[in-house]
Design a protein around this motif. Structure first.
Motif, PDB file in Angstrom:
ATOM      1  N   THR A 156       0.802   1.809  -6.008  1.00 53.91           N
ATOM      2  CA  THR A 156      -0.595   1.374  -6.017  1.00 53.91           C
ATOM      3  C   THR A 156      -1.071   1.131  -4.590  1.00 53.91           C
ATOM      4  O   THR A 156      -0.271   1.077  -3.648  1.00 53.91           O
ATOM      5  N   TRP A 157      -2.367   0.959  -4.455  1.00 56.63           N
ATOM      6  CA  TRP A 157      -2.954   0.690  -3.144  1.00 56.63           C
ATOM      7  C   TRP A 157      -3.364  -0.780  -3.083  1.00 56.63           C
ATOM      8  O   TRP A 157      -4.455  -1.157  -3.441  1.00 56.63           O
ATOM      9  N   THR A 210       5.187   3.671   2.194  1.00 57.84           N
ATOM     10  CA  THR A 210       4.106   2.697   2.270  1.00 57.84           C
ATOM     11  C   THR A 210       3.548   2.625   3.683  1.00 57.84           C
ATOM     12  O   THR A 210       4.135   3.167   4.629  1.00 57.84           O
ATOM     13  N   THR A 211       2.437   1.917   3.826  1.00 63.37           N
ATOM     14  CA  THR A 211       1.854   1.744   5.151  1.00 63.37           C
ATOM     15  C   THR A 211       2.734   0.893   6.053  1.00 63.37           C
ATOM     16  O   THR A 211       2.586   0.917   7.275  1.00 63.37           O
ATOM     17  N   TYR A 262       0.850  -1.189   0.000  1.00 65.78           N
ATOM     18  CA  TYR A 262       0.000   0.000   0.000  1.00 65.78           C
ATOM     19  C   TYR A 262       0.889   1.243   0.000  1.00 65.78           C
ATOM     20  O   TYR A 262       1.484   1.597   1.018  1.00 65.78           O
ATOM     21  N   HIS A 284       1.732   5.197  -0.457  1.00 65.02           N
ATOM     22  CA  HIS A 284       1.200   6.556  -0.360  1.00 65.02           C
ATOM     23  C   HIS A 284       1.816   7.492  -1.401  1.00 65.02           C
ATOM     24  O   HIS A 284       1.109   8.278  -2.039  1.00 65.02           O
ATOM     25  N   THR A 315      -1.940   5.167  -6.834  1.00 60.23           N
ATOM     26  CA  THR A 315      -1.894   6.284  -5.889  1.00 60.23           C
ATOM     27  C   THR A 315      -0.904   7.372  -6.283  1.00 60.23           C
ATOM     28  O   THR A 315      -1.074   8.526  -5.897  1.00 60.23           O
TER      29      THR A 315
END
Length: 489
Positions: A173-174, A53-54, A38, A40, A159
């Motif tokens: 991308t997410w 990323t997350t 994920y 950002h 994203t």
């Protein structure tokens, strides 16, 4: 004096304190791999691409066309999630923004220092909209409307897209991770990196490949992660996308030659290690005592299987036998360990050993009655056998019969991770990762936590690898340098 210079001087002062480093994470002590799918935000220098990323900040080497170690072990950001990232073109200054602050990275100390405002950055990269002519690679079905769709008809939002002005597009991308495309050919290629899911319950090392599995929790993509340690690269066997491997929790993994056995909440799956395809499945219809598999141990051509309702044996020809149904009826078989002519069994009613040649089962009772309840884990190293319980760990010298114990409570997890060698006994505890240093004249232990770089204090799996120990948690997989020469224990 600038705030950053003051912070550096303070860090130097702490390092010089006797027995110091209090409150500071040592450089290189810990690196965490998590679900980096994920994204950002993306930024690029002349040599590297950074993805916020997350799961943390990851970096790709444009020159070598390979991933480098993620920047997840650095101190100073207090586990905040990087939302945006900036780097100057020469790759000398790196900045991130979280929900709470701005930070600059200092590679000398491997530390993030807070900033009041973002300085002017010498970089001409451009964030662009999704090109209408962006094409899918064989990994994808199509790209449209700021989304990519994979071969299983799952759509993932784009994203961020960064044009580095040197002929490359870098794509975030997410849910589908990082990607790359030529600014001329416009064919998007996936750059897989990190875990499928953060929860790490099962670890198995096969040569230089680390097999990683865990519980689904709230992860959208689940299954097995293959971590090729020598190349720092990843591959996946996803669950829930094909009928022969539904989405399920993974409890244990065992590799035997070209077969990989996966113990899940939904039975035992057999995987071809070369093709990563499911070749067989065992459940109640095939004779297992239960669907939920907790432990596995190969012995010759046979496989012992521990479930939540006892122990089974799969023999050549797919013959399945339920062993000692009276003794282990309705009991969890947490772990199985082959030791010479015996199979040691860690169960919810204590530790047992099965003499394989005579099929004789014996319960193990230690002289000090340390094993008065359940046993979670059994590990052997040379002449020592270690058994983990909810009150600590017991060591049995297989040559002399002498025992030694370390007391460290742990309650509420339903399992207890354990890893041993000739110098240390490492176990999960209520506080984090507790290591007993056996080489000391007096019994000595130290507990390591997120302050020392662990992804989480909830430890679910442990695997020793030389001077490192792999620590599986509910928030990712940490490689921890337990034998750090710079640490003062």
């Amino acid at each position: 004096m600038s705030r950053r210079l003051l912070s550096i001087l303070l860090a130097v002062g702490l390092i010089c304190l006797p027995g110091g480093l209090a409150g500071m994470r040592l450089k290189g002590q810990a690196v965490t791999w998590a679900d980096f799918n994920y994204v950002h935000h993306v930024s690029s220098s002349i040599s590297h691409v950074y993805f916020a990323t997350t799961g943390g900040l990851i970096r790709y080497n444009k020159v070598d066309q390979s991933w480098e170690l993620p920047l997840t072990g650095a101190d100073g950001m207090f586990d905040e999630q990087p939302r945006r990232v900036w780097v100057d073109w020469s790759d000398d200054h790196l900045f991130v923004e979280t929900d709470f602050s701005l930070y600059e990275y200092d590679p000398t100390f491997d530390r993030w220092y807070p900033m009041a405002e973002l300085p002017e950055i010498d970089n001409t990269v451009l964030h662009i909209q999704t090109p209408e002519d962006l094409l899918p690679s064989p990994q994808l079905d199509f790209v449209h409307d700021d989304r990519v769709t994979d071969s299983y008809s799952r759509a993932f939002a784009i994203t961020d897209i960064l044009d580095d002005q040197t002929g490359n597009l870098w794509i975030g991308t997410w849910g589908f991770g990082a990607g790359q495309a030529s600014s001329s050919a416009r064919v998007m290629e996936q750059l897989p990196y990190g875990l499928l899911q953060n929860h790490v319950q099962a670890l198995h090392m096969d040569n230089s490949t680390l097999w990683v599995g865990g519980h689904m929790r709230h992860s959208y993509r689940t299954g097995l992660t293959l971590f090729y340690l020598d190349e720092n690269s990843f591959a996946y066997l996803e669950s829930g996308v094909q009928p022969d491997f539904p989405a399920t929790d993974v409890n244990c993994i065992e590799v035997v030659g070209d077969r990989v056995y996966i113990g899940t909440h939904d039975g035992l799956y057999v995987v071809d290690a070369e093709t990563l395809t499911i070749t067989n499945r065992y459940g109640r219809r095939q004779g297992l005592s239960d669907f939920e598999i907790l432990s596995l141990e190969p012995v010759g051509d046979s496989l012992f299987v521990g479930t939540t309702h006892g122990i089974d044996l799969i023999e050549p020809g797919d013959s399945v036998r339920h062993l000692y149904p009276t003794q282990f009826a309705g009991q969890n078989i947490h772990d199985l360990e082959r030791v010479d002519d015996y199979l040691w069994i860690a169960s919810s009613i204590g530790a047992y050993r099965l003499l394989l040649k005579e099929a004789r089962l014996q319960k193990f009772d230690d002289p000090g009655n340390f094993l008065f309840g359940l046993a979670y884990n059994i590990e052997r190293y040379n002449e020592m056998l270690w058994i983990a319980t909810d009150v600590g760990v017991l060591g049995l010298n297989l040559e002399t019969g002498a025992t030694e114990t370390f007391r460290e409570s742990m309650r509420g997890y339903g399992r207890r991770a354990l890893a041993v060698n000739d110098l240390i006994v490492a176990m999960a505890s209520d506080r984090g990762l507790t290591i007993y240093f056996r080489a000391r004249k007096k019994q000595f232990s130290r507990t390591f936590t997120t302050d020392d770089g662990l992804a989480s204090n909830r430890i679910l799996a442990l695997l020793l690898d030389g001077d490192y120990i792999w620590v599986g948690t509910d928030l990712g997989l940490t490689r921890f340098l337990w034998n750090n020469p710079d640490r003062i224990d």
